[in-house]
Motif scaffolding. Sequence first.
Motif, PDB file in Angstrom:
ATOM      1  N   TRP A 204     -13.568 -31.380   8.993  1.00  0.00           N
ATOM      2  CA  TRP A 204     -12.753 -32.212   8.087  1.00  0.00           C
ATOM      3  C   TRP A 204     -12.408 -33.626   8.840  1.00  0.00           C
ATOM      4  N   SER A 238      -3.806 -35.413  -1.530  1.00  0.00           N
ATOM      5  CA  SER A 238      -4.334 -34.186  -1.132  1.00  0.00           C
ATOM      6  C   SER A 238      -3.749 -33.553  -0.156  1.00  0.00           C
ATOM      7  N   MET A 239      -2.718 -34.216   0.548  1.00  0.00           N
ATOM      8  CA  MET A 239      -2.107 -33.664   1.685  1.00  0.00           C
ATOM      9  C   MET A 239      -0.942 -32.557   1.532  1.00  0.00           C
ATOM     10  N   THR A 240      -1.518 -31.456   1.230  1.00  0.00           N
ATOM     11  CA  THR A 240      -0.671 -30.307   0.629  1.00  0.00           C
ATOM     12  C   THR A 240      -1.055 -29.192   1.719  1.00  0.00           C
ATOM     13  N   ASN A 243      -3.916 -27.316   0.718  1.00  0.00           N
ATOM     14  CA  ASN A 243      -5.160 -27.846   1.072  1.00  0.00           C
ATOM     15  C   ASN A 243      -5.226 -27.716   2.598  1.00  0.00           C
ATOM     16  N   PHE A 244      -4.404 -27.793   3.567  1.00  0.00           N
ATOM     17  CA  PHE A 244      -4.660 -27.427   4.753  1.00  0.00           C
ATOM     18  C   PHE A 244      -5.080 -26.430   5.023  1.00  0.00           C
ATOM     19  N   ALA A 263     -12.232 -32.617  -2.922  1.00  0.00           N
ATOM     20  CA  ALA A 263     -10.852 -32.317  -2.499  1.00  0.00           C
ATOM     21  C   ALA A 263     -10.855 -32.358  -0.954  1.00  0.00           C
ATOM     22  N   PHE A 267      -8.853 -34.722   1.480  1.00  0.00           N
ATOM     23  CA  PHE A 267      -7.821 -34.118   2.451  1.00  0.00           C
ATOM     24  C   PHE A 267      -8.334 -34.636   3.971  1.00  0.00           C
ATOM     25  N   LEU A 271      -5.679 -36.716   6.305  1.00  0.00           N
ATOM     26  CA  LEU A 271      -5.197 -36.322   7.533  1.00  0.00           C
ATOM     27  C   LEU A 271      -5.702 -37.271   8.827  1.00  0.00           C
ATOM     28  N   VAL A 307       1.943 -31.181   8.100  1.00  0.00           N
ATOM     29  CA  VAL A 307       1.764 -31.991   6.648  1.00  0.00           C
ATOM     30  C   VAL A 307       2.810 -32.696   6.399  1.00  0.00           C
TER      31      VAL A 307
END
Length: 529
Positions: A204, A238-240, A243-244, A263, A267, A271, A307
Amino acid sequence: MVHQNFIQFELESGFIEDRGYEYFRSAGLIIETCGGLSAAAQFFRQAGECACNGKKKKNARLHVYTLICSWLLLIGANVISTQALAEQSRWHHYRVDTLDLKTDLPVERTKRLLERLVIFRSVIDVYLPAPEPASTLPVEIVVFRSLQQFRRTVGARHIGAFTQPGLNQIMLVVGGRPDEIDTNTLHEYVHYRLRSANLNLPSWYEEGLATLLSQAEFDNHGKHARVGALTSQAVYGSMTHTNFRRFIDVAHPASLNHVDMLAFYAFGTALTHYLVLNAKPINLSLRLSNREDLEQILGIPDTRQIVERAREHFRQNREMRVEHQIPTPGPVSISIDPLTTSEAEFLQASASEIFNPRRAARLYRRYLATHPDSVDGWLGLARAEARPERAREAVDAAIALDPDHPDVLVQNASVHTQECPVDGTLKCREKWRVAVNLYRSALNADPNLFSAIYMLGLAELYSGNAGEALGYLRVAHNRAPWSPRVNFHLGEALRLTGSTQAHEYLERARLWATDAQMRKLAEMALELR
């Protein structure tokens, strides 16, 4: 050309349905547009008119339908061949500084891409540690002019570019829509630089960093670049926490379906934007393999807090951009050489070997049809062939041309073990022992042949001599630290000899491997530690 006598009708009394006229007329019109087939076109028109006027014989429909199918197949083959020749005749080889690029883009369009790539390197230098001169990798960039051509050739359905690491160089294979080609090329170039620096980053982060830097904005004079612009609302959203948890430990985006892959990239970009552009950017040279490492480096004991801090970062810095002044580049000298049709076919075959080996095999066969004495062509075909008997035939053809060629000796040994690459059964161990002697013969022919050194280590490993394999695999890793396969096999040898260093190399293989099988093997080996 088809001889006129091939087209014969036995006209006897009979009846043909009215719709036959449409088939005849369509076939005649299609053939007429192909040029050089006017006699055939006229013949089919006459046949159609006969059918329509009732002057036909009972066998006419069978013969005409058969001939229409035959002609359409011939026409299709002719059109496809003509299209392929037209595409490949536009391929050129460009060299500037240390960059090596081959593409079928228009010349002026390619020059602009190269100039941007030269400027972009100074932006990368701000964010990535400079590679050691000894580890600078040879790189070949292959750019297809369209996304359709890229996907048709290399067989990668849901991506627009990829990095293909080899033993002797890295190949960056790029496609995309017209407005995406520059960004995709810069994205893959970031991957190349990360491999040069031998950084072990989670997927990622590497993909996020490549996306972030490749979207840098340049002014018209190439004197300033702005990093940090995020044009997609999906990146912010996307920063949820969900998703993390879903993406933080994903080994490679290729393992995801298309929706999840989009997605994942959003993300990773979000990040990474927070980590790279916040007030306290992290040191890329530090270990960052999983969420525990991330928590420790940031000094945040809870991933939920990470997050929340990232979301706060976006609320405060939604339009954040970091501006960099670019050193004035010297004059850019670009050399351009056209590629022949055969050279373009060989290049496309090489780019297709990982994702589309069947296509690669067809292109190698087409190349060999005009270059039957090419050892490299036969060796490429042997690599691409999935069936061992056909790979053996290709190697035998190469042996017949040059039996003492070191690369031929290496491929001969590789085909010998093709059916059991990592199989520990007794039968396969015997095959690997035979391969050891064949690789030694190749190494005797050329003591500096890197592929023979690496493959000898591989053969020793799978014939049951992990300790003996270590020396060869360490040499291979010193030469190609960017290769996921070299990292995997060195990690396996270390694991089997009880070394605690195995994890580092197996983790790189898991993160860097392009093909799913290699990632799975690395994951299994990590579980066995």
